[in-house]
Design an enzyme around this catalytic site. Sequence first.
Site, PDB file in Angstrom:
ATOM      1  CE1 TYR A  48      39.928  53.657  27.590  1.00 54.07           C
ATOM      2  CE2 TYR A  48      39.394  51.394  27.028  1.00 54.07           C
ATOM      3  CZ  TYR A  48      40.177  52.509  26.849  1.00 54.07           C
ATOM      4  OH  TYR A  48      41.208  52.490  25.940  1.00 54.07           O
ATOM      5  NE  ARG A  74      29.707  71.292  26.529  1.00 55.06           N
ATOM      6  CZ  ARG A  74      30.626  72.267  26.558  1.00 55.06           C
ATOM      7  NH1 ARG A  74      30.343  73.428  27.113  1.00 55.06           N
ATOM      8  NH2 ARG A  74      31.828  72.064  26.029  1.00 55.06           N
ATOM      9  CE  LYS A  95      41.991  50.306  29.229  1.00 60.64           C
ATOM     10  NZ  LYS A  95      42.538  50.538  27.895  1.00 60.64           N
ATOM     11  CD  GLU A 117      50.690  53.517  25.311  1.00 58.85           C
ATOM     12  OE1 GLU A 117      50.479  52.438  25.875  1.00 58.85           O
ATOM     13  OE2 GLU A 117      50.269  54.604  25.731  1.00 58.85           O
ATOM     14  CG  LEU A 166      47.211  51.901  29.864  1.00 59.95           C
ATOM     15  CD1 LEU A 166      46.479  52.951  30.692  1.00 59.95           C
ATOM     16  CD2 LEU A 166      46.219  51.081  29.068  1.00 59.95           C
TER      17      LEU A 166
HETATM   18  N1  PMP Z   1      48.313  51.017  25.566  1.00 57.43           N
HETATM   19  C1  PMP Z   1      47.127  51.574  25.261  1.00 57.43           C
HETATM   20  C2  PMP Z   1      47.098  53.000  24.813  1.00 57.43           C
HETATM   21  C3  PMP Z   1      45.936  50.829  25.342  1.00 57.43           C
HETATM   22  O1  PMP Z   1      44.760  51.387  25.049  1.00 57.43           O
HETATM   23  C4  PMP Z   1      46.010  49.470  25.735  1.00 57.43           C
HETATM   24  C5  PMP Z   1      44.768  48.636  25.789  1.00 57.43           C
HETATM   25  N2  PMP Z   1      44.070  48.821  26.976  1.00 57.43           N
HETATM   26  C6  PMP Z   1      47.266  48.930  26.057  1.00 57.43           C
HETATM   27  C7  PMP Z   1      48.385  49.725  25.969  1.00 57.43           C
HETATM   28  C8  PMP Z   1      47.404  47.505  26.516  1.00 57.43           C
HETATM   29  O2  PMP Z   1      46.908  47.375  27.818  1.00 57.43           O
HETATM   30  P1  PMP Z   1      46.269  46.021  28.362  1.00 57.43           P
HETATM   31  O3  PMP Z   1      47.317  44.969  28.224  1.00 57.43           O
HETATM   32  O4  PMP Z   1      45.934  46.308  29.762  1.00 57.43           O
HETATM   33  O5  PMP Z   1      45.069  45.730  27.500  1.00 57.43           O
END
Ligand code: PMP
Length: 283
Positions: free
Chosen positions: A33, A100, A148, A181, A206
């Site tokens: 996503y 499935r 993601k 994070e 991410l």
């Molecule tokens: N880390 C994670 C785990 C996230 O889900 C997000 C949100 N998408 C972020 C960091 C921040 O990413 P972005 O700046 O692209 O929204």
Amino acid sequence: MSRIAYVNGQYVPHQHACVHIEDRGYQFADGVYEVVPIVGGKLIDEKGHLDRLWRSMNELKMDAPMKRRPMQLVMAEVIRRNGIENGLIYMQVTRGVAPRDHPFPKNAQPALVMTAKRLSMEKAAQKAEKGVTVITVPDIRWQRCDIKSVSLLPNILAKQEAVEKGAYEAFQFDGEGNITEGSSTNAWIIDQDGTLITRPTSNSILAGITRAALIELLKEKGIKLELRSFTVDELRNAREVFLTSSSSYVQPVVQVDDKVIGNGKPGSVSLELRTIFKDYMDR
Ligand code: PMP
């Protein structure tokens, strides 16, 4: 204006939007996503988000539901039909509908869903002026946090713990005691010497689009950044802490667990970076 969702080729009223019970996103979290901010009616970093969506699909050997250009047209149409000036567009691609079975299905059509929602810039500004609190939790996620994926259970558990403790976000730490994070944000600190620090990208986090845009802005402004991991201790003893994401932009943090950061008010550098980022979105 009633909300409209895009579901596999059709624009439908939000309350009637649904997917098949054997969609692999529903059964296996076999999907990816993106969340793209909309500010002043325009998408922020559309290219970066689409690049990351394509990367996520490639890493999971998932076919794209359509080419980039038509997808951009659908995005624009979802924004138009929902009359969004400031908010977010959510887009999700799954491997599609199939009986499935764990292996990739042979003939499934990838599924595409998009929704959009309004966000109040005033409320976001108020939150930034006050600052938010975060807790720290062990990072129990898999080893491909660079993708993601809609498989977000560990992130949900972390965020729920934050909510139950009255905090806004949970920063996760790895086996070495380094912050990876937030559950849906990237983490930054400014140490007691004034050095701005954030963790380098790897499979452990991410690659946030907000993070990347802010790094470019720092270069433009000649602000020094150290790309390295930092510990929970460094976080707790930082002069300033902030987080970044597509829905929070640059958000100052004023407390980590029971430790108040600075004087308990958003730090001046964090606020300056928020303004720099806001100006960038308004460009
Ligand atoms: N880390 C994670 C785990 C996230 O889900 C997000 C949100 N998408 C972020 C960091 C921040 O990413 P972005 O700046 O692209 O929204």
